[in-house]
Design a protein around this motif. Structure first.
Motif, PDB file in Angstrom:
ATOM      1  N   TYR A   1       0.836  -1.192   0.000  1.00 19.56           N
ATOM      2  CA  TYR A   1       0.000   0.000   0.000  1.00 19.56           C
ATOM      3  C   TYR A   1       0.879   1.254   0.000  1.00 19.56           C
ATOM      4  N   GLY A   2       0.294   2.362  -0.429  1.00 14.68           N
ATOM      5  CA  GLY A   2       0.916   3.659  -0.305  1.00 14.68           C
ATOM      6  C   GLY A   2       0.070   4.528   0.603  1.00 14.68           C
TER       7      GLY A   2
ATOM      8  N   ALA B   1      -5.059   5.783   6.416  1.00 19.24           N
ATOM      9  CA  ALA B   1      -5.573   6.015   5.064  1.00 19.24           C
ATOM     10  C   ALA B   1      -4.525   5.488   4.103  1.00 19.24           C
ATOM     11  N   LYS B   2      -4.858   4.393   3.415  1.00 13.61           N
ATOM     12  CA  LYS B   2      -3.869   3.780   2.519  1.00 13.61           C
ATOM     13  C   LYS B   2      -4.537   3.326   1.228  1.00 13.61           C
ATOM     14  N   THR B   3      -3.737   3.295   0.169  1.00  9.17           N
ATOM     15  CA  THR B   3      -4.195   2.936  -1.166  1.00  9.17           C
ATOM     16  C   THR B   3      -3.398   1.723  -1.652  1.00  9.17           C
TER      17      THR B   3
ATOM     18  N   TYR C   1       4.793   7.019   2.351  1.00  3.20           N
ATOM     19  CA  TYR C   1       4.920   5.763   3.102  1.00  3.20           C
ATOM     20  C   TYR C   1       4.533   4.586   2.209  1.00  3.20           C
ATOM     21  N   ILE C   2       5.359   3.547   2.221  1.00  2.00           N
ATOM     22  CA  ILE C   2       5.085   2.312   1.496  1.00  2.00           C
ATOM     23  C   ILE C   2       4.917   1.220   2.549  1.00  2.00           C
ATOM     24  N   ILE C   3       3.782   0.547   2.526  1.00  2.00           N
ATOM     25  CA  ILE C   3       3.423  -0.417   3.564  1.00  2.00           C
ATOM     26  C   ILE C   3       3.307  -1.811   2.959  1.00  2.00           C
TER      27      ILE C   3
END
Length: 181
Positions: free
Chosen positions: A88-89, A97-99, A127-129
């Motif tokens: 996710y980003g 809140a992530k995309t 942020y990269i998750i």
């Protein structure tokens, strides 16, 4: 009549692609003994981060790139088999809140180096998750992670060249077939 093409011209240029993950700040929900999140982005293929595999919570790794970048691709190397995770980003420091940036990755074999496929969003993210799904029954981890961008503001990071075709043209004229009037 037929077309007679005398010249074909193509113009290409090299556009640098930057790995913005190398030495990014990294944190995780738990780590296996002897590993730490920063080892997934230290540029050393001999080190890695492996999750604590706490079945009560989803395991995850977060990279703070310091600045938001549009992501071209994400490449990973894994030390052991990993299952059921999504990347996710986010631009939210709490990552609530992530995309999704990738489709769910169902399995990567031990020792695999892989491009995670098409990036699903062209939004720039800080942020990269990497988040393992709740149904995963194993720890997951990474030997190295590459988050690559063409964004010029990433010029202080490690660059690799990518060739992009800019334009092509041909000089063509209509000509009559021999013997026609």
């Amino acid at each position: 009549a037929h077309l007679g093409c005398s010249t074909l011209q193509a113009y290409a240029k090299v556009i640098p692609e930057y790995n913005v993950a190398t030495n990014a700040a990294a944190f995780a929900y738990g780590s296996a003994t002897g590993t730490s999140p920063d080892k997934a982005v230290d540029g050393n293929n001999e080190t890695s981060w492996i999750s604590a595999n706490d079945s009560a919570l989803r395991d995850y790794l977060v990279l703070d790139l310091g600045t938001a970048y549009s992501v071209n691709n994400i490449k990973v190397a894994v030390p052991s088999e990993v299952k059921n995770f999504t990347v996710y980003g986010s631009n939210d420091a709490t990552q609530t809140a992530k995309t999704p940036l990738t489709n769910k990755i169902t399995s990567l074999s031990a020792g695999t180096k892989s491009d995670l496929g098409t990036i699903l969003s062209d939004t720039a993210f800080r942020y990269i998750i990497f988040e393992q799904d709740a149904e995963a029954d194993t720890a997951f981890g990474f030997t190295e992670i590459g988050v690559n961008t063409w964004d010029a503001k990433a010029a202080s990071h490690t660059a690799t060249g990518v060739v992009e075709l800019v334009s092509a043209s041909a000089a063509c004229t209509a000509a009559k077939a021999p013997g026609s009037t």
